[in-house]
Design a protein around this motif. Structure first.
Motif, PDB file in Angstrom:
ATOM      1  N   PRO A 119       0.856  -1.339   0.004  1.00 51.40           N
ATOM      2  CA  PRO A 119      -0.127  -0.099  -0.153  1.00 51.40           C
ATOM      3  C   PRO A 119       0.827   1.152  -0.017  1.00 51.40           C
ATOM      4  N   ILE A 320      -4.033  -5.951   3.523  1.00 52.58           N
ATOM      5  CA  ILE A 320      -3.860  -5.074   2.545  1.00 52.58           C
ATOM      6  C   ILE A 320      -5.187  -5.197   1.712  1.00 52.58           C
ATOM      7  N   THR A 323      -6.740  -2.083  -0.748  1.00 47.30           N
ATOM      8  CA  THR A 323      -5.478  -1.282  -1.228  1.00 47.30           C
ATOM      9  C   THR A 323      -5.961  -0.760  -2.646  1.00 47.30           C
TER      10      THR A 323
END
Length: 780
Positions: A119, A320, A323
């Motif tokens: 990210p 994540i 993202t």
């Protein structure tokens, strides 16, 4: 500039090959015989003064901070609620108490570096720079590549479409490897097909994210109530989650702008909560947990657990999730606002939360299945639970908004059936709402939540969507680095190797859980991919047939002796050259047409936006007394098509200005200096559109003859007599000698989609009382 009334072989001044030169200025050029046939290449260079169009708008500091605050509620809800379920998904069978330290610190180290590399480093500082004029997402990357190399397989794209300010980019000097990459893409049909297929796969995976994100986020938050209410059954938790999901999708029609301001304060409080609780746990349980920043613990984790460590990556990657929403939702906000929100609030809060949970697990590894709620201090449990449920609800907003954006892009570029697009903000055109898709996502989320009943299997499915989209983004971005940014080839390859290897490593882990729920996103992706391929193939095949069977201009000249009735006829056609076959079918069976005929072709181009000054291209078909014209209306994939009344006004006003500009170009003689140098001044459309009425005809600022004034008067009178829309409705079938695959795609899949999705009449907002549909059946 002299325009031949027949449209063929005219001695004209050719535009320069250097696209960086501003069109509309005096220039030297050598005469050549243009094989125009029915092209609008010359008409497309009329507009000037648009050199700065297309670059992302620069917002004031106040506006940027306002948008950054909104992103907290719209973009970061998904990645922000990942601490609810990451550790429980990483250790679904519990932590081995024989090597608790290695397991906890190793998993934490993986989370820290995954969160930092993907990210923060990849998306915030690299991917966001690859936006397409402020727009993000898989199709935006595909559009960006298509504008720099002739790789697009989208039909109805001609040379004049590149005469747009949106195509004019400042590029560094070409380097050899950049030219080779471009040449390879342009000459390889396989590479072009793979690029489009990657774009479609990435789109389908984002849709899968939009289905799974609400289910896993809401269910994982509501499950926390069982920590205090142990007697509550899982079925009750599922019912509560389903009710919340229905309410969530019901408020989507309010729009991203309103939803963002409603949600942002709640998510801001969430990030503050998890950040501060993380710090509390670190100093209460084990401050030595910071040693997980040493990557050696990742190596020890794999060394001790071997295959189990590799399998656990499917849980680690959930840190994540969401993202891709940072990039896909870019059109709703701005690059700087997203960067500010992530680096200043989201990233440090998430690090604190994961590190704090790890510190708690070092002392209480048996609580890994409810790490988040067990690690909350008693006095703030219920406030945190309420905030967690609200944040989980909001988390779904990120991928829902991203799904809306990417579906609109794919639909505009002819890769998805027509659906209703509602623009919910007058300030930000990227903020949209799609009713049909919204209700589909709601039903799918409720079914998945009720069927799986726990976050473990949903998490297994979720990881595949997350990683697959990232792999597609990495592939596209590498091409952009080499061909467009033209950075050092070793840096581009280094980006591919580093991030590509990380993502592929994660992908192998999540695919291993195919039978444990991983099949679900692949099922969704397969369904949507089949829809997109069928729609694209059907449109492309139909367009090729229509182009091949156009009627020549000479044919309509010979048939203009039909009865002319008062009014204006707007003949909608997908072909931008020649007379559509369906029009010849119409006047052959009904030999009458309006006194003014305009063939209108609405085209969506692989650019984010087309300026209104560049919206329309006009060309005369036949002689002036025939009053027949061709108009191409061009839109970017983020542009909103005007309402019917507005479109009529704009089209006819620009047609009037076309007549005036044509009169100036054909009647103003070249002076001696122009004759000697070979320079010619090309007129442009005025920057301000004036309404088409008698006063505008009398007060025109260009040189007019009696002929153009009479033509403008004739047009104004025809407008008063009324406007009728003539729209072709074709039933197509594959020919008898077609392959079985083609028959399936055309006769069943494409026909089913055409009959069950919105017609072009609805998307064009044409009132029924003005519509005349002409039916025709043919085989392709």
């Amino acid at each position: 500039m002299v325009i031949d009334e027949g449209g063929n072989g005219v001695e004209m001044q050719s535009p320069p090959d250097d696209s960086s030169e501003t069109p509309g200025l005096s220039r030297k050029s050598t005469p050549r015989k243009l094989r125009r046939v029915d092209s609008m290449e010359l008409e497309s260079i009329r507009v000037t003064g648009m050199e700065n169009h297309g670059f992302p708008k620069l917002f004031s500091t106040k506006t940027t901070l306002r948008l950054a605050f909104q992103t907290i509620g719209v973009v970061y809800g998904d990645v922000g609620t990942s601490p609810l379920y990451v550790y429980s998904s990483t250790f679904p069978n519990g932590i081995n108490t024989q090597h608790t330290n290695q397991d906890v610190l190793g998993a934490l180290s993986l989370i820290i570096y995954t969160l930092t590399l993907i990210p923060l480093l990849k998306y915030v500082f690299i991917v966001l720079r690859a936006n397409d004029r402020g727009e993000g997402g898989t199709f935006a990357l595909y559009s960006l590549i298509s504008r720099h190399a002739k790789v697009t397989l989208i039909p109805n794209q001609n040379l004049e479409d590149r005469k747009l300010s949106g195509y004019k980019l400042d590029l560094p000097n070409k380097v050899k490897y950049s030219s080779r990459v471009k040449q390879k893409l342009e000459t390889s049909r396989l590479a072009q097909v793979l690029l489009l297929l990657l774009a479609l796969i990435g789109t389908c995976m984002v849709i899968g994210d939009g289905v799974l994100t609400p289910a896993i986020s809401v269910l994982s938050a509501v499950e926390g109530i069982k920590v205090q209410a142990t007697s509550l059954s899982q079925n009750v938790v599922v019912i509560i989650s389903c009710v919340i999901l229905v309410l969530l999708f019901s408020v989507q029609q309010l729009g991203t702008d309103k939803v963002g301001f409603i949600f942002a304060p709640c998510v801001f409080v969430w990030f503050m909560f998890i950040g501060l609780i993380g710090l509390y746990n670190i100093f209460k349980y084990d401050a030595g947990v910071f040693r997980a920043f040493n990557p050696k613990y990742m190596y020890d984790y794999f060394k001790v657990n071997k295959k189990d460590a590799w399998t656990s990556l499917g849980g680690v990657v959930l840190c994540i999730t969401g993202t891709e929403a940072m990039f896909a939702d870019l059109g709703h906000f701005s690059v700087r606002s997203i960067q500010i929100a992530f680096t200043a609030l989201v990233y440090p809060s998430l690090l604190s939360a994961y590190i704090g949970q790890a510190a708690y697990l070092l002392k209480h590894p048996e609580h890994v299945d409810q790490t988040f709620y067990k690690s909350i201090p008693g006095p703030v449990y219920w406030p945190q639970f309420v905030v967690a449920v609200i944040a989980a609800i909001i988390a779904s907003q990120a991928m829902i908004s991203a799904t809306f954006s990417i579906i609109k892009q794919s639909m505009a570029l002819g890769c998805f059936p027509r659906v209703k697009i509602v623009h919910t903000s007058q300030k930000h055109m990227g903020q949209i709402y799609i009713p049909e898709l919204n209700w589909f996502l709601m039903v799918a989320c409720v079914i998945i939540t009720a069927a799986f009943k726990n976050t473990t299997q949903i998490g297994n499915a979720y990881g595949i969507c997350v990683v697959a989209v990232m792999v597609v983004t990495t592939s596209f971005l590498t091409i952009i680095m080499l061909m467009i940014w033209q950075i050092n080839i070793f840096l581009a390859l280094g980006f591919l190797i580093v991030f590509g290897s990380i993502e592929l490593f994660y992908l192998t882990s999540v695919l291993e859980k195919f039978t444990q729920g991983g099949w679900l996103p692949l099922l969704f992706a397969g369904i949507f991919l089949a829809i997109m391929i069928s729609w694209y193939y059907g449109n492309a095949t139909k367009y090729k047939y229509d182009v091949k069977n156009v009627v020549s201009t000479e044919w309509i000249m010979d048939n203009l002796k039909v009865t002319r009735v008062p009014g204006i006829g707007l003949v909608y056609t997908e072909v931008a050259q020649g007379i559509p076959e369906i029009f010849s079918h119409f006047i052959s069976n009904l030999p009458a047409m309006q006194s003014v005929i305009i063939f209108v072709s609405v085209k969506h181009l692989p650019v984010a936006n087309v300026l209104r000054e560049e919206r329309f291209l006009f060309r005369r078909v036949g002689r002036k007394q025939h009053h027949v014209y061709r108009c191409i209306a061009r839109y970017g994939y983020q542009d909103a098509t005007e309402k019917n009344e507005t479109f009529e006004i704009l089209l006819l006003d620009w047609l009037a200005h076309f007549m005036k500009a044509e009169a100036l170009e054909t009647e103003q003689p070249l002076d001696n200096s122009q004759s000697q140098t070979g320079e010619i001044t090309v007129s442009i459309y005025p920057s301000k559109v004036l309404p088409l009425d008698q006063s505008s005809i009398q007060q025109t600022s260009v040189i007019e003859s009696d002929g153009v004034e009479a033509e403008l008067t004739f047009l104004a009178k025809a407008k008063q007599d009324g406007i009728i829309y003539i729209l072709g409705h074709s039933d197509i079938k594959a020919s008898n000698d077609s392959s079985i695959l083609k028959k399936i795609l055309i006769n069943y899949a494409y026909t089913f989609l055409r009959r069950n999705f919105r017609e072009s009449v609805v998307s064009l907002d044409i009132p029924n009382k003005k519509l005349l549909k002409v039916g025709m059946s043919y085989q392709i």
